[in-house]
Design a protein around this motif. Structure first.
Motif, PDB file in Angstrom:
ATOM      1  N   GLY A 265      11.060  54.228 103.398  1.00  0.00           N
ATOM      2  CA  GLY A 265      11.255  52.846 102.995  1.00  0.00           C
ATOM      3  C   GLY A 265       9.944  52.091 103.051  1.00  0.00           C
ATOM      4  N   PHE A 266      10.024  50.762 102.956  1.00  0.00           N
ATOM      5  CA  PHE A 266       8.842  49.905 103.015  1.00  0.00           C
ATOM      6  C   PHE A 266       9.112  48.733 103.960  1.00  0.00           C
ATOM      7  CE2 PHE A 266       8.210  52.056  98.991  1.00  0.00           C
ATOM      8  CZ  PHE A 266       6.842  52.299  98.976  1.00  0.00           C
ATOM      9  N   VAL A 267       8.020  48.218 104.523  1.00  0.00           N
ATOM     10  CA  VAL A 267       8.077  47.043 105.394  1.00  0.00           C
ATOM     11  C   VAL A 267       7.540  45.849 104.609  1.00  0.00           C
ATOM     12  CG1 VAL A 267       7.251  46.003 107.533  1.00  0.00           C
ATOM     13  CG2 VAL A 267       7.775  48.456 107.459  1.00  0.00           C
ATOM     14  N   ILE A 268       8.325  44.781 104.574  1.00  0.00           N
ATOM     15  CA  ILE A 268       7.972  43.581 103.818  1.00  0.00           C
ATOM     16  C   ILE A 268       7.629  42.460 104.799  1.00  0.00           C
ATOM     17  CG2 ILE A 268       8.715  41.938 102.064  1.00  0.00           C
ATOM     18  CD1 ILE A 268       8.563  44.836 101.093  1.00  0.00           C
ATOM     19  N   PRO A 269       6.377  41.987 104.797  1.00  0.00           N
ATOM     20  CA  PRO A 269       5.971  40.913 105.721  1.00  0.00           C
ATOM     21  C   PRO A 269       6.201  39.529 105.113  1.00  0.00           C
ATOM     22  CG  PRO A 269       4.061  41.684 104.526  1.00  0.00           C
ATOM     23  CD  PRO A 269       5.244  42.485 104.003  1.00  0.00           C
ATOM     24  N   GLU A 270       6.025  38.518 105.926  1.00  0.00           N
ATOM     25  CA  GLU A 270       5.948  37.119 105.466  1.00  0.00           C
ATOM     26  C   GLU A 270       7.135  36.690 104.600  1.00  0.00           C
ATOM     27  OE1 GLU A 270       3.899  35.037 106.576  1.00  0.00           O
ATOM     28  OE2 GLU A 270       2.004  36.000 107.103  1.00  0.00           O
ATOM     29  N   VAL A 271       8.331  37.198 104.939  1.00  0.00           N
ATOM     30  CA  VAL A 271       9.505  36.782 104.162  1.00  0.00           C
ATOM     31  C   VAL A 271       9.911  35.360 104.540  1.00  0.00           C
ATOM     32  CG1 VAL A 271      10.422  39.089 103.741  1.00  0.00           C
ATOM     33  CG2 VAL A 271      11.014  37.898 105.861  1.00  0.00           C
ATOM     34  N   GLY A 272      10.651  34.735 103.638  1.00  0.00           N
ATOM     35  CA  GLY A 272      11.123  33.377 103.880  1.00  0.00           C
ATOM     36  C   GLY A 272      12.629  33.334 104.032  1.00  0.00           C
ATOM     37  N   ASP A 273      13.298  32.487 103.246  1.00  0.00           N
ATOM     38  CA  ASP A 273      14.738  32.339 103.372  1.00  0.00           C
ATOM     39  C   ASP A 273      15.450  33.539 102.751  1.00  0.00           C
ATOM     40  OD1 ASP A 273      14.699  31.943 100.607  1.00  0.00           O
ATOM     41  OD2 ASP A 273      14.838  29.765 100.781  1.00  0.00           O
ATOM     42  N   ILE A 274      16.760  33.521 102.782  1.00  0.00           N
ATOM     43  CA  ILE A 274      17.524  34.696 102.367  1.00  0.00           C
ATOM     44  C   ILE A 274      17.309  35.022 100.891  1.00  0.00           C
ATOM     45  CG2 ILE A 274      19.634  33.445 101.773  1.00  0.00           C
ATOM     46  CD1 ILE A 274      19.342  36.848 103.622  1.00  0.00           C
ATOM     47  N   ASP A 275      17.035  34.015 100.057  1.00  0.00           N
ATOM     48  CA  ASP A 275      16.761  34.287  98.648  1.00  0.00           C
ATOM     49  C   ASP A 275      15.492  35.119  98.485  1.00  0.00           C
ATOM     50  OD1 ASP A 275      18.999  32.992  97.754  1.00  0.00           O
ATOM     51  OD2 ASP A 275      17.979  31.086  97.343  1.00  0.00           O
ATOM     52  N   ASP A 276      14.530  34.910  99.382  1.00  0.00           N
ATOM     53  CA  ASP A 276      13.297  35.697  99.341  1.00  0.00           C
ATOM     54  C   ASP A 276      13.583  37.159  99.702  1.00  0.00           C
ATOM     55  OD1 ASP A 276      10.445  35.674  98.894  1.00  0.00           O
ATOM     56  OD2 ASP A 276      10.202  35.966 101.052  1.00  0.00           O
ATOM     57  N   TRP A 277      14.466  37.387 100.663  1.00  0.00           N
ATOM     58  CA  TRP A 277      14.853  38.750 101.019  1.00  0.00           C
ATOM     59  C   TRP A 277      15.514  39.427  99.814  1.00  0.00           C
ATOM     60  CZ3 TRP A 277      16.610  39.682 106.694  1.00  0.00           C
ATOM     61  CH2 TRP A 277      15.916  38.848 107.576  1.00  0.00           C
ATOM     62  N   LYS A 278      16.314  38.663  99.092  1.00  0.00           N
ATOM     63  CA  LYS A 278      17.018  39.216  97.926  1.00  0.00           C
ATOM     64  C   LYS A 278      16.041  39.527  96.788  1.00  0.00           C
ATOM     65  CE  LYS A 278      20.918  36.861  97.093  1.00  0.00           C
ATOM     66  NZ  LYS A 278      21.785  35.657  97.071  1.00  0.00           N
ATOM     67  N   LYS A 279      14.954  38.751  96.677  1.00  0.00           N
ATOM     68  CA  LYS A 279      13.918  39.083  95.702  1.00  0.00           C
ATOM     69  C   LYS A 279      13.304  40.442  96.020  1.00  0.00           C
ATOM     70  CE  LYS A 279      12.447  34.275  94.995  1.00  0.00           C
ATOM     71  NZ  LYS A 279      11.371  33.303  95.339  1.00  0.00           N
ATOM     72  N   ALA A 280      12.977  40.649  97.279  1.00  0.00           N
ATOM     73  CA  ALA A 280      12.389  41.934  97.688  1.00  0.00           C
ATOM     74  C   ALA A 280      13.362  43.070  97.418  1.00  0.00           C
ATOM     75  CB  ALA A 280      12.005  41.890  99.164  1.00  0.00           C
ATOM     76  N   ASP A 281      14.620  42.857  97.768  1.00  0.00           N
ATOM     77  CA  ASP A 281      15.636  43.886  97.525  1.00  0.00           C
ATOM     78  C   ASP A 281      15.729  44.216  96.039  1.00  0.00           C
ATOM     79  OD1 ASP A 281      18.187  45.413  97.724  1.00  0.00           O
ATOM     80  OD2 ASP A 281      19.009  43.592  96.833  1.00  0.00           O
ATOM     81  N   GLU A 282      15.639  43.203  95.176  1.00  0.00           N
ATOM     82  CA  GLU A 282      15.719  43.442  93.729  1.00  0.00           C
ATOM     83  C   GLU A 282      14.543  44.294  93.255  1.00  0.00           C
ATOM     84  OE1 GLU A 282      17.329  43.197  89.863  1.00  0.00           O
ATOM     85  OE2 GLU A 282      18.161  42.839  91.854  1.00  0.00           O
ATOM     86  N   PHE A 283      13.358  44.063  93.830  1.00  0.00           N
ATOM     87  CA  PHE A 283      12.208  44.907  93.481  1.00  0.00           C
ATOM     88  C   PHE A 283      12.465  46.358  93.879  1.00  0.00           C
ATOM     89  CE2 PHE A 283       8.685  41.423  93.401  1.00  0.00           C
ATOM     90  CZ  PHE A 283       9.031  41.132  92.104  1.00  0.00           C
ATOM     91  N   PHE A 284      13.046  46.552  95.067  1.00  0.00           N
ATOM     92  CA  PHE A 284      13.383  47.906  95.503  1.00  0.00           C
ATOM     93  C   PHE A 284      14.322  48.572  94.490  1.00  0.00           C
ATOM     94  CE2 PHE A 284      11.556  46.607  99.417  1.00  0.00           C
ATOM     95  CZ  PHE A 284      11.443  47.691 100.268  1.00  0.00           C
ATOM     96  N   THR A 285      15.323  47.814  94.051  1.00  0.00           N
ATOM     97  CA  THR A 285      16.308  48.363  93.105  1.00  0.00           C
ATOM     98  C   THR A 285      15.651  48.704  91.774  1.00  0.00           C
ATOM     99  OG1 THR A 285      18.074  47.092  94.156  1.00  0.00           O
ATOM    100  CG2 THR A 285      18.505  47.924  91.949  1.00  0.00           C
ATOM    101  N   ILE A 286      14.751  47.847  91.300  1.00  0.00           N
ATOM    102  CA  ILE A 286      14.020  48.124  90.060  1.00  0.00           C
ATOM    103  C   ILE A 286      13.197  49.397  90.208  1.00  0.00           C
ATOM    104  CG2 ILE A 286      12.160  47.293  88.560  1.00  0.00           C
ATOM    105  CD1 ILE A 286      13.185  44.431  89.126  1.00  0.00           C
ATOM    106  N   ILE A 287      12.505  49.536  91.336  1.00  0.00           N
ATOM    107  CA  ILE A 287      11.681  50.729  91.584  1.00  0.00           C
ATOM    108  C   ILE A 287      12.548  51.988  91.571  1.00  0.00           C
ATOM    109  CG2 ILE A 287      10.375  51.923  93.394  1.00  0.00           C
ATOM    110  CD1 ILE A 287       9.266  49.089  94.143  1.00  0.00           C
ATOM    111  N   GLU A 288      13.693  51.917  92.242  1.00  0.00           N
ATOM    112  CA  GLU A 288      14.588  53.085  92.284  1.00  0.00           C
ATOM    113  C   GLU A 288      15.068  53.463  90.894  1.00  0.00           C
ATOM    114  OE1 GLU A 288      16.284  52.240  96.818  1.00  0.00           O
ATOM    115  OE2 GLU A 288      17.245  51.339  95.057  1.00  0.00           O
ATOM    116  N   ASN A 289      15.428  52.467  90.086  1.00  0.00           N
ATOM    117  CA  ASN A 289      15.874  52.758  88.728  1.00  0.00           C
ATOM    118  C   ASN A 289      14.735  53.251  87.843  1.00  0.00           C
ATOM    119  OD1 ASN A 289      18.882  51.858  87.988  1.00  0.00           O
ATOM    120  ND2 ASN A 289      18.144  50.539  89.633  1.00  0.00           N
TER     121      ASN A 289
END
Length: 433
Positions: free
Chosen positions: A118-142
């Protein structure tokens, strides 16, 4: 979501390594050294750090070094591998850089992704920011034909917004609009958190932030994740590092950031039960380990004294003197004493309770006894503790930790067999199952 969703139930050690060192003939030298660690020197989670530990002008080279080193050493690496990439809640360009490097590192043609957990994501903000990172993970997987959710995501709590987001995570995980079930670690980053909170201390040092560590541990428990404390910068202060881990463990935070292989060894062994049980005496506010001599627990300090008189005893703790009978002395000493059980002790107690349950008993009394010596005066003390199912479940955590380590870290089997008797190890692996 409070049930652990990943194979690993515990992470004791989170070890970061610069991905590229400027001015070296081999910029990946430190990565290669960390990749060769094994046994107690190897962390549960290794973090090739392409963020703060690596200079900005070296991060592209650092990403390539991750690919080269992980593809070579990954097949034999004993822990999990989670590179840290750049990210920032307030900077779209920084987030894009992190995305591009994750995309390159996980390209199957580069040969590293099958060993990256997996990857470690620093300097996250509110929950929408976490969801942005998650979406990048999903794009990478696809993009790379990987299974959705196969890459774990860990975040570093470095802002008040991220701390508050932990309270919203439970409502977001499991929704069909995200893949936040991939979440793995919640890691405290007290340095940047201090900056974000605009905190000031007279010495310029970091505040202790016990509330942050409690909130992170609570957030991990509520969402089936694992909590990890931030770095302990004074790498020579071994006792301070141990004290920090002991405080954390009482909060349910069994993992900690490690900056050196020496800290990794300390953090790998700290949460495990001791080889031999021992008694602690509260000596006027300071916990002192009693030394066992010929079956007697001996206190040799000067904060507590004991004198036998014609009428009984005089027990002195600090500046307080108590005249007590033998029975009163036993009670006073029991208030000052605590016992730290060994792995063997825990297994014995669990086996005894399991046998009692099979015979139809719902609760039994467990007796702890010792002969304590202070100033040459010996006193026999004993206490009974009731064990029921709740007690059994609560005290199963160190055994579950041991079993998780043994199952996931075969490279540490020899170390564990050396620390404990092999027969104890076998019983510890069987109990509670």
């Amino acid at each position: 979501m409070d049930k652990r969703t990943h194979e690993r139930k515990f992470v004791r050690t989170f070890f970061t390594t610069p991905t590229a060192v400027e001015g070296e003939d081999d910029s990946a030298k430190m990565l290669e050294g960390a990749a060769g660690l094994s046994g107690m020197e190897a962390p549960d989670v290794w973090v090739p750090d392409n963020e703060d530990a690596t200079a900005p002008n070296m991060r592209d080279e650092g990403a390539q070094n991750i690919i080269d080193v992980v593809s070579e050493y990954g097949p034999d690496y004993p822990g999990e591998i989670h590179p840290r990439v750049v990210w920032h809640r307030d900077s779209p360009s920084t987030r894009y850089q992190g995305f591009q490097r994750m995309l390159e590192i996980t390209d199957p043609d580069n040969g590293a992704v099958e060993y990256i957990d997996g990857f470690v994501i620093p300097e996250v903000g509110d929950i929408d920011d976490w969801k942005k990172a998650d979406e990048f993970f999903t794009i990478i997987e696809n993009e790379h034909g990987l299974e959705e959710g196969s890459l774990k995501m860990s975040v570093i709590i470095e802002s008040g917004a991220a701390e508050l987001a932990m309270g919203k995570l439970r409502d977001e995980m499991g929704k069909p609009t995200n893949n936040l079930q991939r979440m793995f670690l919640l890691v405290d980053g007290e340095v940047d958190y201090t900056k974000d909170m605009r905190a000031i201390t007279p010495t310029g040092g970091l505040p202790a932030w016990p509330e942050l560590r409690h909130n992170t541990s609570r957030g991990a428990s509520a969402n089936g994740l694992i909590a990890v404390d931030g770095p302990y910068d004074d790498i020579r202060d071994v006792e301070g590092y141990r004290e920090r881990m002991t405080e954390n463990q009482a909060k349910g935070m069994l993992g900690i950031w490690s900056l050196t292989p020496g800290q990794v060894v300390e953090a790998n062994t700290s949460p495990l039960p001791p080889q031999a049980g021992y008694w602690l005496l509260d000596a006027d506010g300071r916990e002192v380990k009693l030394e066992r001599e010929d079956g007697v627990e001996v206190y040799s300090g000067n904060r507590v004294s004991l004198e036998e008189t014609d009428d009984g005893y005089v027990l002195s703790v600090g500046s307080d003197d108590l005249e007590v009978s033998e029975e009163e002395l036993q009670e006073e000493l029991l208030d000052l004493l605590d016992y730290v059980p060994s792995l063997d002790d825990i297994v014995d107690s669990m086996e005894e309770f399991e046998a009692a349950k099979e015979s139809g008993k719902g609760a039994i009394a467990m007796t702890q006894s010792a002969t304590v010596e202070i100033d040459g005066v010996q006193v026999d003390v004993s206490r009974d503790r009731m064990w029921d199912e709740a007690t059994y479940q609560a005290l199963q955590t160190p055994i579950t930790l041991f079993q998780d380590v043994y199952e996931n870290r075969p490279d540490q089997h020899d170390d564990l067999a050396e620390l404990y008797d092999e027969a104890v190890v076998e019983r510890a692996m069987d109990v509670g199952n």
